[in-house]
Write an enzyme that holds these catalytic residues in place. Structure first.
Site, mmCIF file in Angstrom:
data_model
loop_
_atom_site.group_PDB
_atom_site.id
_atom_site.type_symbol
_atom_site.label_atom_id
_atom_site.label_comp_id
_atom_site.label_asym_id
_atom_site.label_seq_id
_atom_site.Cartn_x
_atom_site.Cartn_y
_atom_site.Cartn_z
ATOM 1 N N ASP A 1 0.888 -1.171 -0.031
ATOM 2 C CA ASP A 1 0.050 -0.114 0.090
ATOM 3 C C ASP A 1 0.883 1.382 0.094
ATOM 4 O OD1 ASP A 1 0.987 -0.366 2.483
ATOM 5 O OD2 ASP A 1 -0.885 0.124 3.486
ATOM 6 N N HIS B 1 20.247 0.987 -20.094
ATOM 7 C CA HIS B 1 19.295 1.616 -18.943
ATOM 8 C C HIS B 1 19.670 0.834 -17.486
ATOM 9 C CE1 HIS B 1 15.983 2.747 -22.344
ATOM 10 N NE2 HIS B 1 17.056 3.658 -22.048
ATOM 11 N N ASP C 1 24.001 9.476 -16.645
ATOM 12 C CA ASP C 1 22.502 9.845 -17.523
ATOM 13 C C ASP C 1 21.721 10.216 -16.531
ATOM 14 O OD1 ASP C 1 20.607 10.270 -19.310
ATOM 15 O OD2 ASP C 1 20.682 8.371 -20.231
ATOM 16 N N ASP D 1 17.823 15.948 -19.786
ATOM 17 C CA ASP D 1 18.407 14.757 -20.134
ATOM 18 C C ASP D 1 19.794 14.695 -20.622
ATOM 19 O OD1 ASP D 1 18.655 12.161 -20.821
ATOM 20 O OD2 ASP D 1 17.195 12.007 -22.547
ATOM 21 N N HIS E 1 21.639 2.436 -30.381
ATOM 22 C CA HIS E 1 20.264 3.208 -30.094
ATOM 23 C C HIS E 1 20.299 4.399 -31.007
ATOM 24 C CE1 HIS E 1 22.732 6.193 -27.971
ATOM 25 N NE2 HIS E 1 23.226 5.120 -27.119
ATOM 26 N N HIS F 1 15.997 12.355 -29.175
ATOM 27 C CA HIS F 1 14.638 12.304 -29.258
ATOM 28 C C HIS F 1 14.184 13.475 -28.738
ATOM 29 C CE1 HIS F 1 15.336 12.060 -24.861
ATOM 30 N NE2 HIS F 1 16.198 11.118 -25.041
ATOM 31 N N HIS G 1 11.363 11.430 -23.080
ATOM 32 C CA HIS G 1 11.017 10.846 -24.592
ATOM 33 C C HIS G 1 9.851 11.689 -24.838
ATOM 34 C CE1 HIS G 1 13.455 7.144 -23.730
ATOM 35 N NE2 HIS G 1 14.295 8.273 -24.086
ATOM 36 N N GLU H 1 22.709 12.477 -28.584
ATOM 37 C CA GLU H 1 23.353 11.665 -27.677
ATOM 38 C C GLU H 1 23.961 10.241 -28.140
ATOM 39 O OE1 GLU H 1 20.425 9.198 -25.281
ATOM 40 O OE2 GLU H 1 18.892 10.590 -25.850
ATOM 41 N N TYR I 1 29.640 1.314 -27.298
ATOM 42 C CA TYR I 1 29.632 0.599 -26.145
ATOM 43 C C TYR I 1 30.222 -0.856 -26.740
ATOM 44 C CZ TYR I 1 25.674 3.893 -25.487
ATOM 45 O OH TYR I 1 25.267 5.040 -25.375
ATOM 46 N N ARG J 1 28.694 7.614 -23.504
ATOM 47 C CA ARG J 1 27.512 8.368 -24.377
ATOM 48 C C ARG J 1 27.862 9.752 -23.681
ATOM 49 N NH1 ARG J 1 23.712 5.271 -22.915
ATOM 50 N NH2 ARG J 1 22.807 6.342 -21.067
ATOM 51 N N GLU K 1 25.546 13.273 -24.098
ATOM 52 C CA GLU K 1 24.292 13.950 -24.285
ATOM 53 C C GLU K 1 24.146 15.150 -24.075
ATOM 54 O OE1 GLU K 1 21.079 11.356 -22.333
ATOM 55 O OE2 GLU K 1 19.615 12.167 -23.872
HETATM 56 N N1 GLY Z 1 17.662 9.037 -20.429
HETATM 57 C C1 GLY Z 1 17.098 8.322 -21.417
HETATM 58 C C2 GLY Z 1 17.545 8.794 -22.711
HETATM 59 O O1 GLY Z 1 18.492 9.243 -22.822
HETATM 60 O O2 GLY Z 1 17.011 8.644 -23.783
HETATM 61 MN MN MN Z 2 18.081 10.895 -24.066
HETATM 62 MN MN MN Z 3 19.682 10.224 -21.089
#
Ligand code: GLY
Ligand code: MN
Ligand code: MN
Length: 438
Positions: A39, A243, A260, A271, A350, A354, A361, A384, A388, A406, A408
């Site tokens: 709960d 992720h 990130d 982001d 990826h 976005h 997103h 971004e 990897y 990465r 971004e």
């Molecule tokens: N933090 C999620 C992305 O970079 O899309």
């Molecule tokens: Mn992002």
């Molecule tokens: Mn990100």
């Protein structure tokens, strides 16, 4: 709850939304509380589309939009309830919806099934997203069915056609207004500071969760709602898990750490990703890969220009990353062939960005049919790229194995070119090493 935004902004958006709907009606939904476990509940955060058009922050509500009707904006909300409010907080209630949020009519949410039929009669198309809330779907479909006979008798329209409720409002959200840009700038400012603090904290032995605590703590201390998505702190090969949110391990000397994280400030989120050396100095192989990612990112940012295709940014990043992968011996053969055969996906799997705004997103289409859409002033997006190299990749030169990088930033597309909203966050090798105390 205290109103969090300027109600005139929401009113103006509703006028434009009702115009865009034309002869269609729309039904947007605020879900109930989400339970964390048993709960225990998460702090409520309004659904972005409904918030965008109404500013309403309480759970369990429905907003109806009825262009051309005498009462075009109707809300169903949780009614005031003294006893419940002692436990879960103040509610705006039915009167609040009309007096402070501009609803032309408002009713308790329990009255929705009984009133829906009459309210939607006359509209042939309803913007609604079925599947999110099955009981609500059933109430809606029952209401539509109940209208079938009267509609047949009178020759009136009833909503047998459904359009994704996010479609029109998503198109509005993709172009940011000045007030939204101001909030995004503040989210970006706080986030840049948080990342800089994280770099200063990242010594060997410090745990990923300690870095997370510094970042998320800074968001809250500056009035943010917290992170706009769960903060990622990946040391070493954890950076190769896109992720990764476990954030449980200790950082090790000589590894990189990927963070990130973006602050959500008054519903708008930044982001940002930065990757920095634990101990302060990049090793030779780390530096070589970092430079490739950085150049790819700068070239992709440069493509974020009015009139260019959205896809141009990804193409620019992929070309530079693939050149680097071939040059460093991670891919064999020609650059063109590796792009054509998509071999780069082995290390870059990826997209390059976005839309960004109320959601990390954010809403809005990227394609019109099969054609990448053109960028317009006022759009905000992330850029971004990353590389990897799995720790167990026997095809990769050993020196690069287990490195994930990465970078971004958040970019505002303007008539004068790309504006980097997160430029204050250290990014060049020299700036990152300095921020890490190297
Ligand atoms: N933090 C999620 C992305 O970079 O899309
Ligand atoms: Mn992002
Ligand atoms: Mn990100």
């Amino acid at each position: 709850m205290l109103q969090h935004t300027d109600s005139a902004l929401h009113a103006d958006r509703r006028i434009r939304y009702l115009e865009a709907l034309g002869t269609d009606a729309a039904m947007l939904v605020a879900p109930g509380h989400h339970h964390r476990n048993a709960d225990s509940e998460y702090r409520y955060r309004q659904a972005s589309d409904l918030f965008y058009l109404t500013g309403w922050e309480d759970p369990e509500a429905v907003a109806l939009f009825r262009p051309g009707a005498e009462q075009p904006f109707v809300m169903f909300v949780q009614p005031r309830d003294k006893e419940r409010e002692v436990w879960t907080g103040r509610r705006e209630g039915v009167a609040g919806a009309m007096e402070r949020y501009g609803a032309d009519a408002a009713y308790p949410i329990a009255e929705l099934p009984g009133r829906l039929g009459a309210l939607l009669f006359g509209y042939g198309t309803l913007h609604y997203r079925p599947g999110d809330d099955p009981p609500l779907d059933r109430a809606l479909f029952a209401a539509v069915r109940s209208m079938a006979k009267p509609a047949a008798r009178n020759g009136g329209e009833i909503p047998w056609t459904f359009v994704d409720a996010g479609r029109l409002v998503g198109e509005m959200r993709v172009r940011k207004e000045p007030a939204e840009l101001a909030l995004l700038r503040e989210a970006a400012r706080i986030s840049c500071e948080a990342h800089t603090l994280a770099m200063g904290s990242g010594r060997a032995g410090v745990h990923e969760y300690e870095v997370e605590a510094i970042v998320d703590g800074w968001f809250r201390r500056n009035g943010g709602n917290g992170p706009g998505y769960t903060t990622i702190v990946g040391g070493g090969a954890n950076a190769c898990i896109l992720h990764y949110i476990t954030n449980r391990e200790a950082l090790r000397e000589g590894d990189l750490c990927l963070v990130d994280a973006g602050c959500e400030y008054r519903y708008y989120t930044a982001d940002i990703t930065r990757t920095w050396p634990v101990g302060g100095c990049f090793s030779g192989p780390q530096k070589a890969l970092y430079e490739v990612v950085l150049e790819a990112q700068l070239q992709a940012i440069d493509a974020a220009r009015v009139g260019r295709n959205y896809k141009d940014m990804h193409d620019a990043a992929v070309r530079r990353l693939t050149e680097g992968l071939v040059h460093l011996g991670l891919l064999q053969g020609s650059v063109d062939e590796n792009i054509h055969q998509e071999h780069f996906k082995r290390y870059y799997m990826h997209g390059t960005g976005h839309w960004l705004g109320l959601d990390v997103h954010d809403a809005g289409l990227y394609w019109g049919g099969f054609v990448s859409r053109k960028l317009e002033a006022g759009m905000v997006l992330t850029v971004e790229p990353g590389l990897y190299v799995p720790a167990d990749d026997e095809k990769a030169p050993e020196a690069f194995r287990g490195i994930g990088i990465r970078i971004e930033d958040d970019i505002h597309v303007t008539v004068d070119g790309p504006e980097n909203l997160t430029a204050a966050c250290p990014k060049s090798i020299a700036a990152v090493e300095a921020a890490c105390g190297g």
